[in-house]
Design an enzyme around this catalytic site. Structure first.
Site, PDB file in Angstrom:
ATOM      1  CE1 TYR A  59      -4.275   0.636  -0.403  1.00  7.49           C
ATOM      2  CE2 TYR A  59      -4.442  -1.360   0.910  1.00  7.49           C
ATOM      3  CZ  TYR A  59      -5.009  -0.432   0.051  1.00  7.49           C
ATOM      4  OH  TYR A  59      -6.311  -0.574  -0.348  1.00  7.49           O
ATOM      5  CD  GLU A  61      -4.729   4.902   0.299  1.00  8.75           C
ATOM      6  OE1 GLU A  61      -4.401   4.424   1.399  1.00  8.75           O
ATOM      7  OE2 GLU A  61      -5.901   5.114  -0.033  1.00  8.75           O
ATOM      8  CG  ASP A 205      -7.632  10.194 -24.430  1.00 11.79           C
ATOM      9  OD1 ASP A 205      -6.610   9.474 -24.438  1.00 11.79           O
ATOM     10  OD2 ASP A 205      -8.759   9.768 -24.086  1.00 11.79           O
ATOM     11  CB  THR A 231      -3.391   3.616 -22.087  1.00 11.68           C
ATOM     12  OG1 THR A 231      -3.310   3.716 -23.509  1.00 11.68           O
ATOM     13  CG2 THR A 231      -4.785   3.966 -21.628  1.00 11.68           C
ATOM     14  CE  LYS A 234      -5.946   2.016 -25.815  1.00 11.87           C
ATOM     15  NZ  LYS A 234      -6.121   2.754 -24.532  1.00 11.87           N
ATOM     16  NE  ARG A 240      -5.766  -3.889 -19.643  1.00 11.74           N
ATOM     17  CZ  ARG A 240      -5.858  -3.827 -20.980  1.00 11.74           C
ATOM     18  NH1 ARG A 240      -5.113  -4.601 -21.739  1.00 11.74           N
ATOM     19  NH2 ARG A 240      -6.694  -2.996 -21.558  1.00 11.74           N
TER      20      ARG A 240
END
Ligand code: DSN
Length: 433
Positions: A59, A61, A205, A231, A234, A240
């Site tokens: 974790y 954060e 984008d 992203t 791709k 991913r």
């Protein structure tokens, strides 16, 4: 001595043979069939190793040096490397590498730049835009006031006059360019000019083409945009996930919009894998791949045109092509299903001003990042175009059509057999069964 403890396939087979089987079958599917989904490519073994690491347990954060958990020394190193590499690769002022996906990145960008109810001008979904560019089915169309620009009916290219007219009429807070099925270059300088004319932020984008920008095969939107989202899975060939680049003065707003506004704990195994992908994308090999991807798309598009499929816009400048199948009398849905039977993965796609509903569609979209990663070149593209032509026109409900699809599948097997994406030791694969 420290050792890496990573993926242990034998343990998975012992503990969970059903899921082990899925993994083996998916490797086989990816090796034995043709991958022409424009938004996919093949990650490297190094990216997969980072993804399958114990960083998945952590974790974290917050951001490096400012976490809400102890024990973040190692993951801080990974995130700092990912950010530094992204900044170098894209010549950007600030990078956030935590978004879980392109949609998460876009949600954070909206949150940083606009308020609910604000007008957002973006490309309509039926013309090549994305769900997050104002579709009523997504947060973008429900929480914001979307205005859609289109492509011109004659050229099927973005109608920049309409973009300017709509911007002047509706005074958007945010203008978005970037698309999921648009085969042409986008004029970022012109979008910047229009955004400045109406005092709007410009967000690009770049999810589909950011890998080609990294490989210097396409122009970069970074000098023109306030924010670039993308992203990493791709054409970039990473894990991913999503990412955001922005100007320095927007850095804090973007970071707060990603965490804590839109997301909780980052996926640190994916962040580490993004760092690996950014490093790979800076190599001459990657540049070769990116440029060949574009050349292959042109060759595939020309080959498909020769098979009677009309390329939307008349061709392609990037990694994908959209083909209108109406002259062949075949819908996109049927073409996708026939190709799937022949071992060719592609997707149905609306063409501009499509009379069919999206679930049927009049066209298909093909892309070349995966086959280029496998080492294929223009000669293979011409052969693949001919196979697609045979598959699309073969009616599986007739004996002749079914036989034709079987023949195509055999030839697909020959091609992919010569270009394995993951040259695994055949014995290892057999033993893992
Ligand atoms: N699903 C992606 C694509 O295939 O284009 C966009 O998010």
């Amino acid at each position: 001595m420290s050792t890496f403890w990573g993926p242990d396939f034998a343990a998975l087979e012992r503990e969970d043979p059903e899921i082990a089987d899925v993994l083996v079958d998916e490797v086989a599917r990816q090796r034995d069939t043709l991958q022409l989904i424009a938004s996919e490519s093949f990650t490297s073994p190094a990216v997969l190793a980072a993804l399958g690491s114990t960083l998945a347990n952590k974790y974290a954060e917050g951001y490096p040096g400012q976490r809400y958990y102890g024990g973040c020394g190692q993951v801080d190193r990974a995130e700092r490397l990912a950010v530094e590499r992204a900044l170098d690769l894209f010549v950007a002022e600030h990078a956030n590498v935590q978004p879980h996906s392109g949609t998460s990145a876009n949600l954070a960008a909206y949150a940083a730049l606009a308020e609910p109810g604000d007008v957002v001008l973006a490309m309509g979904l039926p013309h090549g835009g994305h769900l997050t560019h104002g579709s009523k089915a997504s947060f973008s169309g429900k929480w914001f006031h979307p205005i859609a620009y289109r492509v011109a009916p004659e050229t099927e290219e973005i109608d920049y006059d309409e973009v300017r007219d709509l911007a002047l009429a509706h005074r958007p807070k945010l203008i978005i360019c970037g698309a999921t099925s648009y085969p042409r270059l986008i004029d970022f300088a012109l979008f910047r000019e229009i955004a400045d004319q109406v005092g709007a932020y410009l967000m690009v984008d770049a999810a589909h083409f950011i890998g080609l920008v990294a490989g210097r095969a396409l122009p970069s939107p970074v000098p023109f945009a306030d924010v670039v989202t993308g992203t990493t899975h791709k054409a970039l060939r990473g894990p991913r996930g999503g990412m955001i680049l922005c100007r320095a003065e927007l850095a804090q707003r973007i970071d707060k919009a990603v965490f804590p506004f839109a997301q909780g704990g980052p996926m640190m195994h994916a962040v580490a894998a993004k760092a690996v992908a950014f490093r790979e994308a800076g190599t001459p090999d990657f540049r070769g791949y990116a440029n060949q991807t574009v050349r292959n798309a042109r060759a595939l598009c020309a080959g498909l045109a020769a098979e009677g499929m009309r390329p939307v816009t008349g061709g392609t400048d990037n990694h994908l092509a959209v083909l209108d199948l109406r002259e062949l009398g075949v819908t996109g849905r049927d073409a996708e299903a026939r190709c799937a039977r022949a071992g060719i993965a592609l997707n149905k796609n609306p063409v501009p001003y499509d009379p069919e509903r999206p679930a049927v569609a009049s066209g298909v979209r093909v892309g070349t990042p995966s086959v280029t990663s496998q080492g294929m070149r223009e000669g293979e593209m011409r052969r693949i175009a001919s196979l697609i032509g045979r598959a699309v026109t073969a009616d599986p409900d007739t004996a002749a059509g079914a036989a034709a699809l079987r023949d195509v599948a055999l030839e697909v097997g020959e091609i992919v057999g010569a270009f394995p994406p993951y040259p695994l030791d055949a014995e290892l694969l057999a033993n893992s069964r």
